[in-house]
Design a protein around this motif. Structure first.
Motif, short mmCIF file in Angstrom:
data_model
loop_
_atom_site.label_atom_id
_atom_site.label_comp_id
_atom_site.label_asym_id
_atom_site.label_seq_id
_atom_site.Cartn_x
_atom_site.Cartn_y
_atom_site.Cartn_z
N PHE A 1 8.08 -8.94 43.69
CA PHE A 1 7.51 -7.96 42.79
C PHE A 1 8.60 -7.15 42.10
N ASP A 2 9.62 -6.79 42.84
CA ASP A 2 10.66 -5.94 42.27
C ASP A 2 11.28 -6.53 41.01
N ARG A 3 11.43 -7.85 40.96
CA ARG A 3 12.05 -8.49 39.79
C ARG A 3 11.08 -8.61 38.63
N LEU A 4 9.77 -8.59 38.88
CA LEU A 4 8.77 -8.80 37.83
C LEU A 4 8.12 -7.51 37.34
N ALA A 5 8.28 -6.43 38.08
CA ALA A 5 7.58 -5.18 37.78
C ALA A 5 8.26 -4.37 36.69
N PRO A 6 7.47 -3.58 35.97
CA PRO A 6 8.08 -2.67 34.99
C PRO A 6 8.84 -1.56 35.71
N PRO A 7 9.80 -0.95 35.05
CA PRO A 7 10.56 0.14 35.67
C PRO A 7 9.63 1.25 36.14
N GLY A 8 9.88 1.76 37.33
CA GLY A 8 9.09 2.85 37.86
C GLY A 8 7.87 2.43 38.66
N ALA A 9 7.47 1.15 38.63
CA ALA A 9 6.31 0.67 39.39
C ALA A 9 6.72 0.46 40.85
N LYS A 10 5.82 0.83 41.76
CA LYS A 10 6.11 0.68 43.19
C LYS A 10 4.87 0.17 43.91
N VAL A 35 -4.78 -1.98 41.06
CA VAL A 35 -5.00 -2.86 42.20
C VAL A 35 -5.21 -4.27 41.67
N ALA A 36 -4.38 -5.20 42.14
CA ALA A 36 -4.45 -6.59 41.72
C ALA A 36 -4.85 -7.47 42.89
N GLN A 37 -5.65 -8.48 42.62
CA GLN A 37 -6.07 -9.48 43.61
C GLN A 37 -5.40 -10.79 43.26
N HIS A 38 -4.68 -11.40 44.20
CA HIS A 38 -4.10 -12.72 43.97
C HIS A 38 -5.21 -13.77 44.07
N GLU A 39 -5.18 -14.74 43.18
CA GLU A 39 -6.16 -15.83 43.15
C GLU A 39 -5.47 -17.10 42.68
N ASP A 40 -6.17 -18.21 42.81
CA ASP A 40 -5.71 -19.51 42.27
C ASP A 40 -4.26 -19.83 42.62
N VAL A 48 -2.33 -16.25 40.34
CA VAL A 48 -2.93 -15.40 39.32
C VAL A 48 -3.14 -14.01 39.91
N ASP A 49 -2.85 -12.99 39.13
CA ASP A 49 -3.20 -11.61 39.47
C ASP A 49 -4.38 -11.21 38.59
N ARG A 50 -5.44 -10.69 39.23
CA ARG A 50 -6.59 -10.18 38.49
C ARG A 50 -6.77 -8.72 38.88
N MET A 51 -6.87 -7.85 37.90
CA MET A 51 -7.05 -6.44 38.18
C MET A 51 -8.46 -6.21 38.73
N VAL A 52 -8.54 -5.54 39.88
CA VAL A 52 -9.82 -5.17 40.46
C VAL A 52 -10.00 -3.65 40.48
N GLY A 53 -9.00 -2.95 40.00
CA GLY A 53 -9.07 -1.50 39.86
C GLY A 53 -7.86 -1.03 39.08
N GLY A 54 -8.09 -0.23 38.06
CA GLY A 54 -6.95 0.25 37.30
C GLY A 54 -7.33 0.75 35.93
N PRO A 55 -6.32 0.95 35.08
CA PRO A 55 -6.52 1.65 33.82
C PRO A 55 -7.07 0.79 32.66
N ARG A 60 -5.82 -10.05 33.56
CA ARG A 60 -5.58 -11.26 34.36
C ARG A 60 -4.25 -11.84 33.89
N HIS A 61 -3.39 -12.16 34.85
CA HIS A 61 -2.06 -12.66 34.51
C HIS A 61 -1.72 -13.84 35.41
N THR A 62 -1.32 -14.93 34.80
CA THR A 62 -0.92 -16.12 35.55
C THR A 62 0.60 -16.17 35.65
N HIS A 63 1.08 -16.30 36.88
CA HIS A 63 2.52 -16.47 37.14
C HIS A 63 2.74 -17.95 37.41
#
Length: 71
Positions: A1-10, A35-40, A48-55, A60-63
């Motif tokens: 996560f640290d390599r893929l996250a935007p600055p300041g995200a924890k 809050v992201a849920q891993h899928e697929d 895949v990350d799917r947002m299950v709670g957030g702004p 949905r984002h596929t890595h």
């Protein structure tokens, strides 16, 4: 996560096995938390990350992991 996250995200919380893990992420203001849920998950190929709670209304984002040629 640290390599893929935007600055300041924890990561605040991470629960469950990787293929179905839920991850709560604190984002810099004014976004709040996410809050992201891993899928697929396909080991070594993608997940895949799917947002299950957030702004956002939805997110949905596929890595995908692609081998690069060896030199």
């Amino acid at each position: 996560f640290d390599r893929l996250a935007p600055p300041g995200a924890k990561i605040v919380q991470s629960d469950g096995p990787f293929a179905t893990r839920r991850v709560q992420i604190a984002l810099p203001a004014p976004a709040g938390s996410f809050v992201a849920q891993h899928e697929d998950a396909v080991p070594g190929q993608q997940f895949v990350d799917r947002m299950v709670g957030g702004p956002f209304a939805s997110w949905r984002h596929t890595h995908r992991f692609v081998a690069v040629s060896e030199r």
